[in-house]
Design a protein around this motif. Structure first.
Motif, mmCIF file in Angstrom:
data_model
loop_
_atom_site.group_PDB
_atom_site.id
_atom_site.type_symbol
_atom_site.label_atom_id
_atom_site.label_comp_id
_atom_site.label_asym_id
_atom_site.label_seq_id
_atom_site.Cartn_x
_atom_site.Cartn_y
_atom_site.Cartn_z
ATOM 1 N N GLU A 186 0.681 -1.362 0.061
ATOM 2 C CA GLU A 186 -0.144 0.058 0.094
ATOM 3 C C GLU A 186 0.933 1.297 0.020
ATOM 4 O OE1 GLU A 186 -3.808 0.718 2.565
ATOM 5 O OE2 GLU A 186 -3.658 -1.320 2.329
ATOM 6 N N GLU A 228 0.061 3.534 -5.220
ATOM 7 C CA GLU A 228 -0.425 4.482 -6.353
ATOM 8 C C GLU A 228 0.636 4.915 -7.260
ATOM 9 O OE1 GLU A 228 -3.018 7.584 -4.692
ATOM 10 O OE2 GLU A 228 -2.442 8.813 -6.381
ATOM 11 N N SER A 266 -10.479 1.799 -10.386
ATOM 12 C CA SER A 266 -10.959 3.187 -9.876
ATOM 13 C C SER A 266 -10.831 2.957 -8.299
ATOM 14 C CB SER A 266 -12.278 3.729 -10.371
ATOM 15 O OG SER A 266 -13.293 2.513 -10.341
ATOM 16 N N ALA A 267 -11.553 2.183 -7.683
ATOM 17 C CA ALA A 267 -11.419 1.851 -6.176
ATOM 18 C C ALA A 267 -10.191 1.901 -5.685
ATOM 19 C CB ALA A 267 -12.244 0.589 -5.985
ATOM 20 N N GLY A 272 -8.915 5.863 -6.490
ATOM 21 C CA GLY A 272 -9.616 6.964 -5.872
ATOM 22 C C GLY A 272 -10.015 8.015 -6.981
ATOM 23 N N LYS A 273 -10.558 9.010 -6.404
ATOM 24 C CA LYS A 273 -11.826 9.699 -7.174
ATOM 25 C C LYS A 273 -11.128 10.509 -8.057
ATOM 26 C CE LYS A 273 -15.599 12.778 -7.023
ATOM 27 N NZ LYS A 273 -16.707 13.687 -6.347
ATOM 28 N N ASP A 274 -9.913 11.462 -7.710
ATOM 29 C CA ASP A 274 -9.502 12.164 -8.702
ATOM 30 C C ASP A 274 -8.516 11.505 -9.620
ATOM 31 O OD1 ASP A 274 -10.255 14.215 -7.249
ATOM 32 O OD2 ASP A 274 -8.570 14.413 -6.039
ATOM 33 N N ASN A 275 -7.836 10.485 -9.478
ATOM 34 C CA ASN A 275 -7.008 9.671 -10.256
ATOM 35 C C ASN A 275 -7.965 9.182 -11.511
ATOM 36 O OD1 ASN A 275 -4.342 10.231 -9.715
ATOM 37 N ND2 ASN A 275 -4.504 8.697 -8.254
ATOM 38 N N THR A 276 -9.284 8.617 -10.976
ATOM 39 C CA THR A 276 -10.210 7.752 -11.799
ATOM 40 C C THR A 276 -10.675 9.084 -12.987
ATOM 41 O OG1 THR A 276 -10.959 6.521 -10.115
ATOM 42 C CG2 THR A 276 -12.232 6.645 -12.086
ATOM 43 N N VAL A 284 -17.056 5.015 -6.946
ATOM 44 C CA VAL A 284 -15.997 6.011 -6.775
ATOM 45 C C VAL A 284 -16.293 7.186 -7.272
ATOM 46 C CG1 VAL A 284 -13.698 6.402 -7.120
ATOM 47 C CG2 VAL A 284 -14.385 4.207 -6.696
#
Lengths: 590, 483
Positions: free
Chosen positions: A315, A319, A353-354, A357-361, A394
């Motif tokens: 973890e 990313e 996507s999970a 996260g939101k922004d990267n997705t 997400v």
């Protein structure tokens, strides 16, 4: 309990054996399949002394008969008198383990493995282990192949001298002259490693593993990849780098695509087995290469693992690894030349996507989803749509809805009915995520259009889909949006469409409840009992039978019964039949 | 394989059409994997024939090395110039080894084999079509064929050069070389397999030390094909080579060869794609029997054991093979095998598939077989009679009925008395059979009852048995028609 002792007058063994010898294969097969019945009739004593020797000596038969026999004998322990006598089953199974046909041999080995558990440790050494030895020294490759599957079941329960012998035999088979035997040994290497003491894993297994992984035949090498997972799991972390990794690295770059495919296919397991550090240093670049492999088969297998691989990354810098190493490869795969690769990717890509996260997705993945939603291959689009829920959690589905709609519409009108069928199946899911407003506005017309599709399977699925939609959006929604349209079809000139009305009513009545059924649906059904097409009329009878239980007692008696009675005197045989059936089934006295 | 055909998932019914569509789009395959880094420019070397003889050898080596450069043929636009240079050079090399004497000096051998190995030995690419059906689909052709063809040509000319010396070459054309050559027989490209066939045959002829090894490896390929993968494109070609190898076996046959016949060739008959290599296979079998007639009985028993149960097309092939065997059978061998064999033929004659019945009935057009039957009519007629008699009344196909009448007539002429006896006892025999069947049913019913009363003794098996019995009933019913 006459049978337990064997009743000679009734069932002389000669008769039974005659059956097993019958000229007709089918009859022999039947007899073998009832071998336990025969054994029961003979009793344990005669089964041991007469039946089993007969089976061992005289069975030269068709593979199908042998297969049945091999299977039966695995369940024979009680019939020969329990674990004490279980070794009597070994001779016939031993010869079955040497036959040519793979399925027979595999079944014999399976049965041997099963009954090995029923041997006492002493019997195992006295009877079972010698059998394994004989097989592993057999002349023809078949017996040696079978032996490979038996080492691991007896190893844990024998003395250390015998253990040493078993290891030696396994070692010999791993370098057998025949590739078939080496393949068998390689495929059991992991299993065997698991029952060995750790020291022997280090000393014996690793050298065998290394040798098999560089075998001249790719069919052997690829099996070593499978074993690699088990071996890496068994060894402590500090041994992996020196003992396992050189071989694994080599496999990931093997010149045969089959081996690379295997590595790609087992990638998640390998990743877990070697742990996060090695993953970061070794597996990430290896995975990148597999995603860029020159063979589509390998790329597709790797694409399949993208989500799992990313999920299992450590973890702390997951990313970063994904963004700098994996995502660029994924981007290329979206426009791969091979549709299998693209659809394998489409199946898992939403799962990223999970993790990101939101922004990267929104910034990185969304363009890829959108590109795949416009892919020329329907399978790719379907795979994206089938996994919408991952994204919904997400970023919400709205981000996609602009592109989603054209994609859905196009699939809904695809020339292949199976594509249409597949998209219908996702409708309830889509409806749930897009919400009732969006649905009413954009998708409702599609759902209704499917009801008049020219393929029955689509009409049927569309009916079922309506039911699920009503379950989701409620009876009131149904009453306002779909029930009028469905009932309107009752006046269609095409009788198939009129029947669809009936099928819809069958499906919807329960979800809509008594009120709507009685007030809106029932009158239409009753009216249709005068249809000129018999198929419609008998479907009226069937529908009445279906919705009858939802109606109240008086409606049933006053309105339904007369119609059914009339139909029961119809000129058409089928109409009569179904009307009578409905009359006999419905709860008239409730 | 990996990617389960997308089209299949979406629409099982249009597989064919999807496949066809794929085919139009597909590019021919090639399968070199990361073989080399950025290609270097090839320079045009002077022609060998223009070089002074002292420099020819050096130039020859240079050209061989030049031809080790591999090109990407999937990309049809790049490197055109270099590809052309290599093609021209290969052509020149082929010409050079086939027309000149004294060019195969010892130092050339390693250079030659390196060039050949680099070019032809590669892992074959996965088939474009995961369920490639060799009987129906067009094969994927090798993309780099323009070069590879010339390399094969070169190898062949090299082997056939009168100066070629196996004693030197065996250092390079060794077991590993042969093994890799054999793997290439799986190529989907028939042109490639054809070259390989001729080449392997030459190698087998020239390298005595490799013969046993080649046979053993072919053995392994076949066994893997039969029992593991059911997929190998070059079975027919390998069998063709074996056909002539068997022809040259010395008598008495070695145990190894007999084992090959019984444990490999006979089980090969079980393969799904038998049609693709049956002619070659039957040829090999007959070759064996011509060498050693005592093998007839085990061979026929083997065929009977693997007799196709559901595939009529294969049944016709089996009947064809039986006829080929009967053409060369010795009367003494015929006597040994006639009973089981005619039991099968009698089933075939009664087969509802008219092509099977027809093929079996054609045996009676074969003079030699007729003479064998006549000689053994007292054994053959009782076996055949029941089927023929029944079929003469029941078969749906008028051609078959007509054929059966002819056969019955022929048989009757062979032994009139026996024929009359069989006719008159036909009915009572049927009744006896029925009674026997009844008795069998009774026996099993009693056994089942016994089992029920013993069900406590045998808790674990009872459920399974019940379902097995049901299955049996079904399969019994299904089978009755064909018996």
């Amino acid at each position: 309990m006459a049978g337990a002792d064997g009743d000679d007058s009734l069932y002389p063994i000669a008769v039974l054996i005659d059956e097993l010898r019958n000229e007709d294969v089918q009859l022999r097969l039947n007899s073998i399949k009832k071998l336990s019945t025969i054994a029961l009739a003979l009793g344990v004593e005669r089964t041991r002394t007469e039946l089993l020797p007969f089976l061992t000596d005289t069975i030269y038969d068709e593979d199908e008969v042998l297969l049945a026999l091999a299977e039966q004998l695995g369940n024979f322990t009680m019939l020969v008198g329990g674990p004490e006598y279980v070794h009597c089953l070994l001779p016939p199974l031993e010869s079955l383990a040497t036959v040519e046909e793979t399925v027979v041999r595999d079944k014999a080995v399976e049965s041997l493995r099963k009954i090995s558990q029923e041997h006492s440790p002493v019997d195992l050494e006295v009877h079972f282990e010698p059998l394994v030895k004989r097989l592993s020294c057999g002349d023809w490759f078949t017996s040696r192949t079978s032996a490979c599957g038996l080492f691991s079941v007896c190893y844990p329960r024998v003395s250390s001298t015998v253990k040493a012998e078993i290891r030696q035999h396994f070692r010999t088979l791993c370098s057998d002259d025949t590739p078939m035997v080496r393949r068998a040994a390689a495929s059991k290497l992991g299993e065997f490693a698991r029952v060995l003491e750790l020291d022997y894993v280090r000393s014996d297994i690793i050298s065998l593993f290394t040798a098999l992984a560089s075998d001249e035949q790719d069919s052997v090498r690829l099996l070593a990849v499978e074993a690699c997972v088990s071996i890496a799991t068994l060894l402590p972390q500090e041994d992996l780098e020196t003992l396992v990794m050189p071989t694994l690295r080599q496999a990931a770059e093997d010149k045969s695509w089959r081996v690379r495919y295997m590595v790609a296919d087992k990638f998640s397991e390998l990743q877990k087995a070697v742990g996060p550090e090695i993953t970061k240093n070794d597996l990430v670049p290896a995975f990148q290469n597999l995603l860029k492999d020159c063979e589509a088969e390998v790329r597709a297998a790797a694409a399949n693992k993208v989500k799992e691989f990313c999920e299992n990354l450590p973890e702390d810098n997951r990313e970063q690894i994904i963004m700098t190493h994996i995502l660029p490869c994924v981007k290329e795969l979206v426009s791969d030349t091979n549709q299998h690769v693209k659809s394998a990717l489409a199946l898992v890509i939403m799962g990223l996507s999970a993790i990101l996260g939101k922004d990267n997705t929104i910034e990185h993945l969304l363009p890829l989803f959108l590109a795949q939603l416009k892919d020329e291959c329907p399978e790719v689009r379907l795979n994206i749509i089938s996994n919408l829920d991952c994204v919904n959690e997400v970023i919400g589905i709205r981000q996609l809805s602009q592109s989603l709609l054209p994609a859905i519409v196009e699939l809904a009108e695809d020339a292949k009915w199976r594509v249409r069928l597949a998209i219908i199946e996702y409708m309830p899911l889509l409806a749930g995520q897009l919400g009732v407003e969006f649905f009413d506005e954009k998708l409702n017309t599609l759902c209704m259009a499917w009801l008049i599709d020219h393929v029955y399977a689509i009409r049927e699925a569309a009916t079922c889909n309506l039911m699920k939609l009503v379950e989701r959006f409620g009876a009131e929604w149904a009453q306002n949006t779909i029930v009028p349209k469905v009932l309107g079809m009752a006046n269609d000139p095409n009788y198939l469409h009129r029947m669809t009305t009936l099928f819809c009513i069958n499906a919807l009545s329960e979800a809509c409840g008594q009120d709507i059924t009685t007030k809106q649906m029932l009158p239409v059904v009753l009216k249709m009992s005068n249809d000129q097409v018999a198929n419609v009329r008998f479907n009226v009878a069937k529908s009445l039978q279906k919705i009858g239980p939802i109606l109240d007692g008086s409606t049933l008696r006053d309105e339904v019964k007369p119609v059914l009675e009339k139909l029961a005197t119809d000129t058409d045989m089928d109409v009569k039949y179904f009307a009578q059936e409905a009359i006999s089934v419905l709860p008239w006295h409730k | 394989m990996s990617a389960i055909s997308a089209a299949e998932k979406v629409d099982g019914f249009t597989r064919k059409s999807v496949r066809k569509a794929q085919k139009q789009r597909k590019s021919p395959s090639s399968s070199q994997y990361r073989t080399q880094i950025a290609p270097v420019e090839l320079s045009s070397l002077p022609q060998l024939k223009d070089a002074p003889s002292t420099e020819q050898q050096e130039l020859f080596t240079q050209k061989l090395q030049q031809c080790c450069m591999l090109f990407d043929f999937l990309d049809s636009v790049t490197d055109l110039k270099n590809k052309e240079i290599k093609r021209a050079t290969l052509n020149e090399l082929v010409d050079y080894v086939s027309t000149n004497r004294g060019v195969l000096v010892e130092s050339a051998y390693p250079e030659i084999t390196t060039m050949i190995s680099t070019n032809i030995f590669r892992t074959l690419a996965p088939s474009d079509n995961p369920d490639f059906d060799p009987e129906e689909d067009e094969p994927t052709l090798e993309a780099s064929w323009p070069h590879i063809q010339l390399v094969y040509e070169f190898l062949l000319r090299f082997l056939e050069n009168p100066d070629f010396q196996p004693s030197i070459a065996k250092r390079y054309i060794d077991q590993k070389f042969v093994l890799q050559l054999l793997e290439l027989f799986d190529s989907e490209d028939p042109r490639e397999r054809d070259f390989l066939k001729t080449i392997l045959h030459r190698i087998y002829g020239k390298f005595l030390g490799l013969r046993a090894f080649i046979r053993k490896q072919i053995n392994n390929i076949f066994l893997r094909f039969i029992y593991e993968t059911e997929h190998f494109n070059g079975v027919a070609e390998l069998l063709e080579i074996l056909g002539s190898i068997i022809n040259g076996f010395a008598l008495p046959l070695k145990a190894e060869h007999k084992q090959f016949l019984m444990k490999v060739l006979i089980p090969l008959h079980t393969a799904k794609g038998l049609a693709l290599f049956h002619a070659q296979l039957a040829y090999c079998v007959v070759q064996f029997l011509e060498k050693d007639p005592t093998l007839t009985e085990p061979v026929i028993r083997g065929l009977l054991k693997f007799w196709p149960k559901t595939c009529s097309q294969k049944e016709v092939m089996f009947l064809g093979e039986i006829e080929e065997i009967l053409d060369v059978i010795e009367p003494t061998q015929f006597k040994k095998i006639q009973e089981p064999m005619f039991k099968q033929i009698s089933k075939c004659v009664a087969n509802p598939h008219f092509q099977v019945a027809e093929r079996a009935l054609y045996f009676w057009n074969n003079e030699y077989i007729l003479s064998l039957i006549e000689e053994n009519i007292d054994k053959v007629l009782p076996i055949m009679f029941c089927s023929l008699y029944r079929i003469s009344k029941e078969h749906w196909n008028p051609t078959i009925v007509a054929l059966v009448y002819n056969v019955l007539k022929t048989l009757m002429e062979m032994n009139c008395t026996l024929f009359d006896e069989l006719t008159s006892s036909y009915k009572s025999d049927r009744q006896r059979e029925k009674k026997k069947e009844q008795e069998r049913d009774d026996l099993w019913r009693k056994l089942d009852e016994l089992k029920l009363s013993n069900s406590t003794l045998e808790q674990n098996n009872s459920h399974k048995l019940l379902s097995v019995q049901n299955n049996n009933k079904n399969s019994n019913n299904n089978n009755r028609g064909s018996q």
